[in-house]
Design an enzyme around this catalytic site. Structure first.
Site, PDB file in Angstrom:
ATOM      1  N   LYS A 198       0.853  -1.185   0.000  1.00 18.99           N
ATOM      2  CA  LYS A 198       0.000   0.000   0.000  1.00 18.99           C
ATOM      3  C   LYS A 198       0.892   1.240   0.000  1.00 18.99           C
ATOM      4  CE  LYS A 198      -3.626   2.458   2.498  1.00 18.99           C
ATOM      5  NZ  LYS A 198      -4.585   2.443   3.607  1.00 18.99           N
ATOM      6  N   GLU A 235       7.275  -6.311   1.059  1.00 20.09           N
ATOM      7  CA  GLU A 235       6.094  -6.246   1.933  1.00 20.09           C
ATOM      8  C   GLU A 235       5.136  -7.409   1.648  1.00 20.09           C
ATOM      9  OE1 GLU A 235       5.132  -4.560   4.461  1.00 20.09           O
ATOM     10  OE2 GLU A 235       6.246  -2.693   4.543  1.00 20.09           O
ATOM     11  N   LYS A 250      -2.231  -1.547  -3.763  1.00 23.85           N
ATOM     12  CA  LYS A 250      -3.093  -0.368  -3.695  1.00 23.85           C
ATOM     13  C   LYS A 250      -2.252   0.894  -3.778  1.00 23.85           C
ATOM     14  CE  LYS A 250      -6.125   1.859  -0.409  1.00 23.85           C
ATOM     15  NZ  LYS A 250      -6.680   1.838   0.908  1.00 23.85           N
TER      16      LYS A 250
END
Ligand code: PBG
Length: 326
Positions: A198, A235, A250
């Protein structure tokens, strides 16, 4: 005949029947998840200026929208709460009577198992400073103290009936801590969606209006730097190792490289979030007559699927599903 093409790729594009037959990417309603905002105390649906067509729901309008979503055959809904009161630790997020937990109970009672009911697990809608976590004495987002709050929030959301927790806070270790907490309380049935990659994005702008965010400053100490592709992959790897059932990238359209990287290696489903700014850009351009709205929507969704998403969170979920069903 020399001088003419030996290979003619255009043959398979000649008619709509041909193009349909050789299409490599198909959108199915089941792949779409609709984000929904539910506002505490609202007696009717309230428009969101920067997201034309999207509203803050009352509990009654939420029920009607859930029926539309079920009829359209989409895969699920992601609930966000907009509370009346906020405080430093976001107590509304863990209160069983807090708006998100109330809305979750209403949603599960309304749709049962017909849709996967998902909940945003993050403190930003509930904190008066607007950060995704709690702050330490020097005003920095305190990772480990935040994990304690997330644990309580996860148990509250599980108790409210959420099927899938959307971990959007970008705290280190959040997936492992929440998996442990749920399993220890005999809630191994509740799944975890990790917003793994993100990014700290300008494209969240309209969402801040949608949830009436109190944020001053930015989220760059926890969300990813838009310039980092390798760090996005890291991540994703960490979240899978910690037990994520699904990973997400995202925003979607500006991060299709990260999405394709993730899809190439992930052993779990890969989702993408077509965020508020992506929605607003198309709606605004279409309202000016500068872009063919329906084609732009369908092309944006197709490109996200083509890059490797298994499912997409999109504010156009019902409309796109209805078009796909037509
Ligand atoms: C955090 C959260 C955000 C969005 C989804 N979850 C905002 C942020 O990180 O600043 C943005 C979604 C969108 O822009 O559509 N709870």
């Amino acid at each position: 005949m020399t001088g003419f093409p030996a290979v003619r790729a255009r043959r398979l594009r000649a008619t709509s029947a041909w193009r349909r037959l050789v299409s490599e990417t198909r959108l199915s309603p089941a792949q779409l998840v609709l984000p929904l905002f539910v506002r505490e105390g609202a007696v009717e649906a309230l428009p969101i200026g920067s997201m034309p067509g999207v509203v803050q729901h009352s509990l009654d309008s939420l029920k009607r929208e859930l029926q539309r979503a079920t009829d359209a055959g989409i895969g699920g809904v992601m609930l966000f709460g907009v509370p009346e009161h906020k405080d430093a630790t976001g107590t509304g997020a863990t209160d069983p009577d807090g708006i998100l937990n109330v809305a979750t109970r209403v949603a599960v009672a309304e749709v049962g198992d017909a849709l996967v009911v998902q909940t945003d697990l993050c403190l930003d809608e509930f904190t008066d400073h607007g950060h995704c976590g709690v702050l330490d004495s020097r005003g920095r987002v305190d990772n480990d103290a935040t994990l304690e709050r997330y644990r309580d929030m996860a148990l509250a959301q599980a108790a409210a009936g959420s099927h899938l927790l959307g971990l959007s806070g970008m705290m280190d270790g959040q997936v492992a801590v929440l998996r442990d907490a749920l399993d220890a309380e005999d809630r191994s049935d509740v799944a975890l969606l990790a917003y793994a990659a993100k990014y700290a994005s300008a494209f969240y702008g309209p969402f801040r209006e949608a949830v009436q965010s109190s944020l001053q400053g930015d989220r760059r100490t926890y969300q990813l730097d838009p310039s980092n592709r390798r760090e996005g992959a890291r991540e994703v790897e960490l979240d899978i190792a910690e037990g994520a059932d699904i990973v997400m990238v995202k925003p979607a359209m500006s991060y299709l490289d990260v999405l394709a990287d993730t899809a190439a290696v992930s052993p779990v489903p890969v989702w993408a979030y077509q965020v508020s700014g992506e929605y607003a850009m198309v709606e605004a351009a279409a309202a000016q007559g500068w872009i063919d709205r329906e084609r732009a929507i369908d092309e944006s969704l197709t490109s996200i699927l083509r890059a490797g998403a298994d499912a997409i969170l999109t504010y156009w979920a019902i409309e796109a599903a209805e078009r796909a069903n037509a």
